[in-house]
Design an enzyme around this catalytic site. Structure first.
Site, short mmCIF file in Angstrom:
data_model
loop_
_atom_site.label_atom_id
_atom_site.label_comp_id
_atom_site.label_asym_id
_atom_site.label_seq_id
_atom_site.Cartn_x
_atom_site.Cartn_y
_atom_site.Cartn_z
CG ASP A 106 -84.89 -39.60 1.61
OD1 ASP A 106 -84.82 -40.56 1.03
OD2 ASP A 106 -83.88 -39.22 2.39
N1 URA Z 1 -79.53 -38.28 0.61
C1 URA Z 1 -80.59 -38.28 1.55
O1 URA Z 1 -80.40 -38.22 2.73
N2 URA Z 1 -81.78 -38.41 0.86
C2 URA Z 1 -82.05 -37.95 -0.47
O2 URA Z 1 -83.18 -37.79 -0.78
C3 URA Z 1 -80.91 -38.02 -1.22
C4 URA Z 1 -79.62 -38.09 -0.60
#
Ligand code: URA
Length: 235
Positions: A106
């Site tokens: 993310d």
């Molecule tokens: N889980 C999440 O919520 N975000 C990420 O970037 C990776 C795993």
């Protein structure tokens, strides 16, 4: 990711315009070399990294590329984006338009991100059957209680996708900190799993993929090529 494999007769025809039936003749005349050896079979499957030549002309000579990046917060795991800087913008290497991301993070997640041009390698790492563990360091707004680890291990039902998450390991490392290992990567998975406990994630950092740890010598935004041993470790 589409397969980059093709049969020899199709490959030669696509790259040279030579009729597929005439490829037999080229083979009989030993004019086609595959990895420096004369081709023998029109049905031979050509991989993305096989070197192919006809007479003295190289038709394909791709080299595999494997890159580890320390993704910073605020940079998007995409190859193009209208709003944010992308991880490709951070890379200073030739052929970066060939690369794809192996398991996105993310925007506000940092840590180990892999990029490659080898679709087969990345499929192995991301396919659910291979169950490659991704380890994250998570910082939470509120204290972690004893009921978290069993709930992560049991799997959680996500009604929107109608799936139950694979067993995940949660190890508490501080009052508000944990190490979480997942073998899959559902949308915002870690944030949603802690969301079940109404406990917002305030920091998320990927430390390792399988046996490969993020190189602690890489500052956020920096990257380097993987060594052959590291590539093998994940193959
Ligand atoms: N889980 C999440 O919520 N975000 C990420 O970037 C990776 C795993």
């Amino acid at each position: 990711m589409e397969s980059r494999k093709s049969r020899l007769d199709r490959f030669i025809s696509v790259h040279t315009g030579i009729n597929r039936r005439d490829v037999r003749l080229l083979i009989a005349q030993k004019r086609i070399l595959i990895n420096s050896e004369p081709a023998t079979d029109i049905n031979q499957v050509i991989g993305q990294f096989d070197q192919i030549s006809l007479d003295d002309e190289l038709l394909q000579n791709n080299q595999p590329i494997y890159i580890m990046m320390h993704k910073p917060v605020g940079v998007v795991s995409a190859t193009v984006d209208e709003q944010h800087k992308t991880v490709l913008d951070l890379l200073d290497c030739d052929n970066k338009e060939q690369l794809h991301i192996v398991g996105r993070l993310d925007l506000n997640t940092s840590g180990l991100l892999l990029l490659t041009n080898n679709g087969e390698w990345s499929r192995n790492l991301t396919s659910p059957e291979h169950k490659v563990a991704k380890r994250y360091h998570v910082t939470l707004e509120n204290p972690i209680t004893d009921d978290y680890a069993p709930a992560f291990a049991a799997g959680m039902y996500f009604p929107f996708e109608d799936i139950t998450t694979q067993p995940a390991e949660l190890v508490k490392t501080g009052e508000r900190e944990a190490q979480v290992s997942l073998t899959e990567g559902k949308y915002h998975q870690i944030k949603r799993m802690f969301g079940r406990f109404r406990n917002p994630v305030i920091g998320l950092h990927r430390e390792a993929i399988g046996g490969l740890e993020l190189d602690c010598g890489l500052a956020p935004g920096e990257s380097r090529e993987l060594t052959m041993e590291e590539v093998e470790l994940l193959s």
